[in-house]
Design a protein around this motif. Structure first.
Motif, short mmCIF file in Angstrom:
data_model
loop_
_atom_site.label_atom_id
_atom_site.label_comp_id
_atom_site.label_asym_id
_atom_site.label_seq_id
_atom_site.Cartn_x
_atom_site.Cartn_y
_atom_site.Cartn_z
N ASN C 146 10.72 6.01 39.18
CA ASN C 146 11.09 6.61 40.69
C ASN C 146 10.08 7.49 40.88
OD1 ASN C 146 13.79 5.15 40.86
ND2 ASN C 146 15.05 7.13 39.37
N HIS C 147 10.40 8.07 42.37
CA HIS C 147 9.12 8.33 42.89
C HIS C 147 9.12 10.04 42.29
CE1 HIS C 147 6.47 11.32 45.95
NE2 HIS C 147 7.71 11.94 46.12
N ASP C 148 8.40 10.33 41.43
CA ASP C 148 8.40 11.32 40.51
C ASP C 148 7.22 12.36 40.60
OD1 ASP C 148 8.37 13.48 39.17
OD2 ASP C 148 8.10 11.87 37.36
N PRO C 149 6.87 13.18 41.91
CA PRO C 149 5.76 13.59 42.44
C PRO C 149 5.55 14.81 41.10
CG PRO C 149 7.60 14.52 44.00
CD PRO C 149 7.64 13.48 42.84
N ILE C 150 3.83 15.16 41.04
CA ILE C 150 3.85 15.61 40.08
C ILE C 150 1.79 16.16 40.21
CG2 ILE C 150 2.21 14.22 38.60
CD1 ILE C 150 3.35 15.58 36.32
N VAL C 151 1.84 17.67 40.55
CA VAL C 151 0.18 18.23 40.29
C VAL C 151 -0.84 18.19 39.64
CG1 VAL C 151 -0.61 20.78 41.58
CG2 VAL C 151 2.54 20.28 41.43
N LEU C 152 -1.68 17.99 40.44
CA LEU C 152 -3.37 18.23 39.35
C LEU C 152 -3.37 19.01 39.69
CD1 LEU C 152 -4.01 13.88 40.04
CD2 LEU C 152 -2.33 14.78 38.50
N LEU C 153 -4.63 19.61 38.65
CA LEU C 153 -5.02 21.25 38.82
C LEU C 153 -6.73 20.89 39.08
CD1 LEU C 153 -2.45 22.53 36.01
CD2 LEU C 153 -2.91 22.77 38.67
N PRO C 154 -7.41 21.12 39.72
CA PRO C 154 -8.85 20.55 39.22
C PRO C 154 -9.42 21.83 38.12
CG PRO C 154 -8.93 21.60 41.24
CD PRO C 154 -7.25 21.48 41.12
N ALA C 155 -10.25 21.50 37.17
CA ALA C 155 -10.92 21.74 36.05
C ALA C 155 -11.41 23.28 36.41
CB ALA C 155 -11.87 21.23 35.17
N ILE C 156 -11.46 24.20 35.85
CA ILE C 156 -12.85 25.81 36.02
C ILE C 156 -12.82 25.82 35.01
CG2 ILE C 156 -12.17 28.24 36.26
CD1 ILE C 156 -9.02 27.71 36.52
N VAL C 157 -14.28 25.81 35.54
CA VAL C 157 -15.45 25.97 34.55
C VAL C 157 -16.32 27.15 35.12
CG1 VAL C 157 -18.04 24.03 34.08
CG2 VAL C 157 -15.99 23.32 34.35
N PRO C 158 -16.16 27.60 34.22
CA PRO C 158 -16.78 29.58 34.23
C PRO C 158 -18.19 28.87 34.15
CG PRO C 158 -14.64 29.00 33.12
CD PRO C 158 -15.03 28.30 33.54
N ASP C 159 -19.20 29.52 34.58
CA ASP C 159 -20.48 30.01 34.94
C ASP C 159 -20.54 30.71 32.52
OD1 ASP C 159 -21.51 28.71 36.34
OD2 ASP C 159 -20.87 30.56 37.59
N VAL C 160 -19.16 31.90 32.77
CA VAL C 160 -19.47 32.88 31.59
C VAL C 160 -18.38 34.02 31.53
CG1 VAL C 160 -20.54 34.94 30.67
CG2 VAL C 160 -21.53 33.59 32.40
N ALA C 161 -18.04 32.58 29.55
CA ALA C 161 -16.89 33.54 28.83
C ALA C 161 -16.92 35.14 28.51
CB ALA C 161 -16.14 32.64 27.61
N LEU C 162 -16.05 35.74 29.02
CA LEU C 162 -16.77 37.75 28.02
C LEU C 162 -15.70 37.57 27.42
CD1 LEU C 162 -18.71 39.29 28.37
CD2 LEU C 162 -17.96 40.56 30.52
N LEU C 163 -16.14 37.85 26.36
CA LEU C 163 -14.56 38.27 25.13
C LEU C 163 -14.84 39.29 24.26
CD1 LEU C 163 -14.87 33.62 24.44
CD2 LEU C 163 -13.94 35.53 26.31
N HIS C 164 -13.99 39.67 23.56
CA HIS C 164 -14.48 41.03 22.95
C HIS C 164 -13.24 40.58 21.72
CE1 HIS C 164 -14.91 45.10 20.75
NE2 HIS C 164 -13.89 44.45 20.61
#
Lengths: 275, 254, 275, 254
Positions: C146-164
């Motif tokens: 049956n009709h089943d709408p679902i959301v698509l999310l575009p990729a997020i590609v960070p320039d930098v990941a900053l972590l500790h």
């Protein structure tokens, strides 16, 4: 909520004929003792999914007549040669073969892990694998300016994930170390059965050094102790593949009669394994 | 003991592949691939000699030379991210358009021969910029006009996402480059002791060739020394039997 | 390939104005010393993505004028109250706010990790979040009858990941323990900068007990030592949040002048932190 | 010291919520939620008394009561798998159709008030079968006819995947059940000392009510004893200030 089974045979009792059973690849902790227990019980018509490949485990289950459908991207004994029972079963058409490619099985199980109906994957277009899998659909990537076809893979939701790992604790937490495929399999599956080398008394999640490598007991339905439980395959950082035994298997399994002799000697009689 | 002046076929192949690898960031090598592994480690030593810390070499068969900590998917995710520059594939059949068959000979639904399966080829072949095909059995059985089953295609239709694909095919007889625009192989060189006629005779597909086909350049004395003295002990850790046979060297504790 | 920077200021030098910078949530190892270094350098127009929420880090960067766009599912100081500079910036419309929901940011970064253009996600339909995000598209699930709408999310590609993280070794491997979001961020990003409590001499990947919690050096471009580098936030299993300091921040940051005084005292003068 | 016969409002609310949780497998509780956490731990103790090892309680604020080893996504993946039965949400605004607003008051693009944000609500509200709304400030400011921004909707259109949603709203004044078929709240009971008229006066949305509205059942002596003797020390480990204030108990080393 984890149950501790009295034996490996008890632990696999809930794996019913026809179930979708998911297992890890040949180097990640393959529950071979549990596989032998399934064969002893005479399991039939399994839909076996190997993430993403298999070696002795699939070959043995197929040879013993336990597999109805096989979904994987390769079966081989690696340096010990082709997987003879797998090869024969495909040539005889005695199993339904669903060829895949490694990242497709990873992605389909990740879809189940996330509770989404599908995952997109790059590649596959123009491969005959895609042509043999009508359930893998091609859509136009809605984020591309030009026509950009991309494959969608439906989720694979295993009935049971069957795993082997080094350690469990009394709360059902399982230490899987670097073998994170075991976590994906368990998250994706409706239930999880684990054999372990041993059970420790302290809580694995409470230890900051071991916690990062833990499959939480929350996902684990049943645990049984199976020392050397991957034999004759290896368990990373614990023991190596028994090369002499694998050669013996490859030699015997090359023929139907030889395979039956192997089964009689190493599988159908419990605990009759070479030391 | 191998005579120092005698170049083994394996050394020639590894040297040729190392040249093809060139100066890249990351070479990954699958299981049971001692010659590509030797080539990758040779490329790394050349980088070290030039003072650059590349290529990074992942030997998937080795726990030591394999950094992955996110499960089996990490290799494929890594390739999808564009972080793998070179990978190696083979095929039960390879055809003149660069298609590879790792599945079956004959009709898929009733095959005459069954191979293990496609592994990661139907993803990696599309996204690794330098895919090197390597098959030491060069015959009309393996190099065919058209594969019976396409595990992964050599080229893709316009619009299909494709950041990678085959660049070359190395066999026991010769070195082909792949031309994606012409969708054909081009004979680059024949190995010493082999001829163009022999290659034609044993190749099931048609291919381009220049007017004069070169002989594959053998490894220089510097390359041979580097391979035998520095690379071979590293190879021995992962492929002890191969290293013993080719380099006459036994593994020592890492 | 990992470079060891002489100082935290050097380590963040490659984070240019306008970049898409991705950071972990408030409890996973927030690089606060690196954040102060960025502010001292006067970074501007960052597109800041917090996986999936933020606290002091986003508030401080926003207050200092370093953020152009903020993409996250919440900013709050938790038990210390609302995030005053974030709140003020949204009310003043001095930042572009891209509201999200936690699993959407996880999924969008996983898309980048896998090199696919989008990921599907359940939920969101009927939420005004979806209405404010035209790039989140709704498709019909092709696997539903049956009709089943679902959301698509575009990729997020960070320039930098900053972590500790707690530890690094000389090969650039970083021990992140259970904080696996740091692995997702690094896999997804084009480059990764990590501050660590200390550098150890032995190889973290060679130790079977620590390897499961390692972000491999292969992904890490730059490392700098920053002892107590999350302060005044906590680092799991290492040190707790400095509650007195957080209260002081919440009090000062409530006003523009108070915030400027906080910056002058704790950020703009290097190493002038409370002990 | 609390007089043993005096029931605190927090105890009444926790007891009411524990009854709503019922016999399920897994209750997860977000940050800064001491009353829901108390209710979840109470439900677990009741399970133990019946000899069942459920519900499993995840307190996301606590490292000890939180099994996740796959990053922050594991909570949401777990919910997507159907492995979380009960979760709690609140809202800067909650309206009569069960919509919650965690974002802003006024126009989204030029808000008058800004809240922290929607957190995981736009996923969890759809897939957790028993979502319990909890807001101790019961006023026309918080309980409105129509929220200004829908972080997550109370009900969904036909065909939208929805395996969960709100089942109740607990405030400092009363207990509403949510009727998804009628897309409305129904007043189940008013807390001791409160009246239906007062609830109407302070509620911005219209709601259903039976002819006779019950008074919220106070915790039984057994429940009170369980909560004060067994649950309170567990609560104190995670919410020491709350436990000290409500149960007059201080945390001891775990």
């Amino acid at each position: 909520m984890t149950q501790f089974a009295a034996s490996v045979d008890d632990a696999v009792a809930d794996i019913a004929d026809g179930m979708l059973l998911a297992v890890p690849r040949e180097v990640s902790g393959v529950p071979m003792e549990a596989t032998r227990a399934l064969i002893r019980r005479g399991v039939r018509r399994l839909h076996l999914v190997a993430l993403p490949t298999s070696s002795l485990q699939a070959d043995l289950l197929i040879g013993a007549g336990g597999v109805g459908t096989l979904e994987t991207s390769a079966v081989s004994l690696g340096e010990f040669g082709a997987a003879p029972r797998f090869t024969q079963a495909v040539l005889n058409r005695s199993i339904v073969m669903k060829d895949a490619t490694c990242p497709a099985i990873h992605a389909a199980l990740q879809a189940a892990e996330k509770g989404v109906p599908f995952m997109p994957m790059r590649g596959l277009i123009g491969s005959d694998i895609l042509a043999t899998r009508p359930e893998w659909q091609v859509i136009a990537n809605p984020y591309a300016d030009n026509h950009d076809p991309i494959v969608l893979l439906p989720a694979i939701v295993p009935d049971v994930a069957l795993l082997h790992a080094p350690l469990a604790d009394r709360d059902g937490n399982v230490w899987i170390g670097r073998q994170r495929d075991l976590i994906t399999l368990s998250h994706a599956a409706r239930s999880t059965i684990v054999t372990v080398e041993r059970v420790v008394d302290d809580n694995l999640l409470a230890d900051p050094l071991r916690a990062p490598g833990v499959l939480p007991g929350f996902y684990v339905d049943s645990i049984a102790v199976a020392e050397n439980g991957c034999w004759p395959l290896g368990l990373p950082d614990h023991y190596d593949t028994d090369a002499a035994h694998m050669k013996e298997y490859a030699r015997l399994a090359a023929s139907h009669d030889g395979f039956e002799a192997y089964l009689a000697r190493y599988v159908l009689t419990p605990r009759a394994k070479a030391s | 003991m191998t005579a120092p002046n005698m170049i083994r076929d394996e050394e020639l192949l590894a040297s040729t592949i190392a040249d093809l690898i060139g100066d890249v960031r990351h070479v990954a090598v699958g299981n049971a691939s001692p010659i590509p592994a030797t080539a990758a480690l040779l490329a790394r030593e050349r980088g070290r000699q030039r003072g650059v810390a590349r290529p990074y070499v992942s030997l998937l068969q080795s726990r030591k030379h394999n950094f992955f900590t996110d499960g089996g998917r990490e290799l494929f995710d890594c390739a999808g991210q564009g972080r793998i520059d070179v990978f190696f594939l083979s095929g039960g059949q390879i055809d003149g358009q660069g298609n590879i068959n790792l599945v079956a000979i004959g009709d898929y639904d009733a095959p005459k021969v069954r191979f293990p399966g496609s592994y990661g080829s139907a993803h990696l072949y599309y996204v690794v910029p330098k895919m090197i095909l390597f098959r030491t059995e060069h015959s009309r059985r393996t190099l065919v006009e058209k594969v019976d089953f396409i595990s992964a295609p050599g080229v893709s239709a316009d619009g299909v996402h494709r950041t990678g694909g085959p660049i070359a095919l190395i066999t026991n007889r010769c070195f082909f480059r792949f031309d994606p625009a012409r969708k054909r192989f081009r004979l680059e060189s024949v190995h010493p002791g082999h001829t163009v006629e022999e290659v034609r005779e044993h190749t099931g597909f048609d291919f381009d060739q220049p007017d004069t086909v070169a002989v594959t350049t053998p490894p220089s004395p510097e390359t041979l020394a580097l391979m035998r003295n520095t690379v071979a002990p590293q190879v021995a850790e992962v492929y002890p039997q191969f290293a013993a046979e080719i380099f006459n060297i036994t593994a020592h504790p890492a």
